[in-house]
Design a protein around this motif. Structure first.
Motif, PDB file in Angstrom:
ATOM      1  N   ALA A 193     -55.440 -51.483 -14.430  1.00  0.00           N
ATOM      2  CA  ALA A 193     -54.147 -51.445 -13.472  1.00  0.00           C
ATOM      3  C   ALA A 193     -52.936 -50.424 -13.933  1.00  0.00           C
ATOM      4  O   ALA A 193     -51.858 -50.599 -13.481  1.00  0.00           O
ATOM      5  CB  ALA A 193     -53.422 -52.794 -13.433  1.00  0.00           C
ATOM      6  N   LYS A 194     -53.294 -49.369 -14.390  1.00  0.00           N
ATOM      7  CA  LYS A 194     -52.490 -48.161 -14.656  1.00  0.00           C
ATOM      8  C   LYS A 194     -51.085 -48.645 -15.647  1.00  0.00           C
ATOM      9  O   LYS A 194     -50.388 -48.069 -15.591  1.00  0.00           O
ATOM     10  CB  LYS A 194     -51.927 -47.581 -13.338  1.00  0.00           C
ATOM     11  CG  LYS A 194     -52.792 -46.438 -12.810  1.00  0.00           C
ATOM     12  CD  LYS A 194     -52.076 -45.790 -11.873  1.00  0.00           C
ATOM     13  CE  LYS A 194     -53.305 -44.641 -11.195  1.00  0.00           C
ATOM     14  NZ  LYS A 194     -52.571 -43.661  -9.938  1.00  0.00           N
ATOM     15  N   GLN A 213     -48.931 -52.234 -11.312  1.00  0.00           N
ATOM     16  CA  GLN A 213     -49.902 -51.488 -10.865  1.00  0.00           C
ATOM     17  C   GLN A 213     -49.316 -50.874  -9.180  1.00  0.00           C
ATOM     18  O   GLN A 213     -49.677 -49.767  -9.099  1.00  0.00           O
ATOM     19  CB  GLN A 213     -51.131 -52.295 -10.363  1.00  0.00           C
ATOM     20  CG  GLN A 213     -52.176 -51.773  -9.895  1.00  0.00           C
ATOM     21  CD  GLN A 213     -52.622 -51.857  -8.355  1.00  0.00           C
ATOM     22  OE1 GLN A 213     -51.478 -52.478  -7.380  1.00  0.00           O
ATOM     23  NE2 GLN A 213     -53.158 -50.969  -7.838  1.00  0.00           N
TER      24      GLN A 213
END
Length: 411
Positions: A178-179, A264
């Protein structure tokens, strides 16, 4: 004191920076133990320590009695709080050449150690109690079996000193879901043991008082099948079985698990300018997620970003998007380029001065983020990726050739 005695004394001091020992197993094998031994500096990693660790790993690699290696830090505050950058700071004079010889030595020894750990053929177990930052994170990422405790606190805080999340950070931040890695790299957010489990940086949660219990499990389990080609058990599966048998500790709740969705959304809100605008807008953060915006954890991370180095933010964003398809060795090669350029440019030295030398915590950064997003600013950021060495003289030159360990492994 004679010259010989002085040399011997220096060698003894260097060796004491890392302590090496072995624990005998019940079945006649050995567990190697490496202890970073500079607790006053929170076990900050130096060139000499990298050399000692690398040499001992080589020795234990060829010792059939040694079946696994455990790394830990001396004292009760930290495994390793980063690199020992004081000498590096002293080398960053206005007249220092590009590439800076000491910066080359500092980063190349460190990055060679990480590569060696990633490709090591015996289990590397990390006792991740206390603070783990910067160079400590590089070692954490290189180990096969990572244990975290209720006292674990990890971060990549380079935005505060004008560097970038190096020490293979460009590689392991990319591998978080999710970054989250991009958020941690840009904000220097501090995380706990449960966060490490979620972010693919740890496998086991144990109590900080359980070190002896962990070592007991490692020494009592049967290692006899190691080296037997007819047996399905590997040293890695035996290590996993021993550690999994230990009681799971209750750790503080994970902020990353609680806030992965707004993180995210934030990191996918557009380009760097859009992310920066959100990170600087309290009202927009409230609209994104009120609980996230009002949490003290988030507010501390946002404050760190706002006070941090804009060039670091731009480098972190650029690296995150550039390395997604690169191998570990290619990432470390690229990080060497960026690190050596940072040592020649003003922000890294200014950040270290403000945080560690004068301790005024008032760095005067060379550029705003808006400056970094102009054509000239983009050229400046991109220049960090250019190889600063004459042809064939990059310290990690072989890592892009057929000599790369990754290439050999799949050939």
């Amino acid at each position: 004191m004679t010259a010989t005695e002085h040399i011997d004394q220096q060698a003894t001091v260097a060796e004491s920076l890392v302590l090496f020992d072995t624990e005998p197993t019940d079945c006649g094998h050995l567990i190697g133990v490496m202890t970073l031994n500079t607790p006053k500096s929170l076990n900050a990693l130096s060139v000499e320590m990298c050399q000692l660790l690398s040499h001992q790993l080589e020795q234990w690699q060829i010792d059939d009695q040694v079946v696994a290696i455990l790394l830990k830090g001396a004292g009760d505050k930290a495994f390793c709080a980063g690199g020992d950058i004081r000498k590096l700071y002293d080398s960053m004079s206005e007249t220092a050449p590009l590439p800076n010889p000491y910066a080359t030595e500092f980063f190349s020894h460190e990055y060679r150690l990480y590569r060696q750990m990633h490709f090591y053929t015996k289990p590397l177990i990390l006792w991740g109690d206390g603070i783990i930052m910067g160079g400590g994170m590089g070692m954490l990422a290189g180990c096969s079996h990572r244990l975290v405790t209720e006292r674990t606190r990890f971060a990549m805080p380079e935005v505060t000193i004008g560097l970038f999340p190096d020490a293979s950070g460009s590689w392991f931040l990319q591998r978080m879901p999710a970054k989250m890695g991009l958020f941690l790299g840009m904000t220097g957010a501090q995380c706990n043991g449960n966060d490490a489990l979620l972010a693919n940086l740890a496998e086991y949660a144990v109590d900080s008082s359980d070190y002896n219990g962990i070592m007991q499990r490692l020494t009592q389990i049967n290692w006899q099948s190691v080296g037997d080609k007819n047996h399905v058990d590997s040293a890695y599966s035996i290590t996993s079985r021993a550690l999994a048998a230990h009681p799971v500790a209750e750790l503080p709740d994970s902020k990353l698990a609680s806030y992965w969705h707004p993180i995210q959304q934030l990191m996918n809100s557009g380009g760097l300018a859009d992310i920066d605008a959100l990170l600087r807008d309290d009202e927009a953060l409230m609209q994104l997620d009120a609980d996230f915006a009002q949490d003290k954890w988030t507010q501390r991370a946002i404050a760190t970003y706002r006070h941090g180095c804009p060039v670091t933010a731009a480098l972190t964003y650029a690296l995150y998007n550039q390395v997604a398809e690169l191998s570990l060795e290619q990432v470390l090669y690229l990080e060497t380029n960026v690190a050596v350029h940072c040592a020649a440019n003003p922000d890294f030295k200014e950040g270290v001065r403000a945080l560690l030398i004068d301790k005024d915590r008032s760095p005067q950064w060379s550029r705003s983020l808006a400056d970094c997003l102009t054509r000239e600013g983009r050229d400046y950021i991109n220049q960090h990726f250019v190889n600063p060495y004459p042809a064939g003289e990059h310290p990690l030159n072989d890592w892009l050739s057929d000599e790369a360990l990754g290439t050999q492994q799949v050939r």
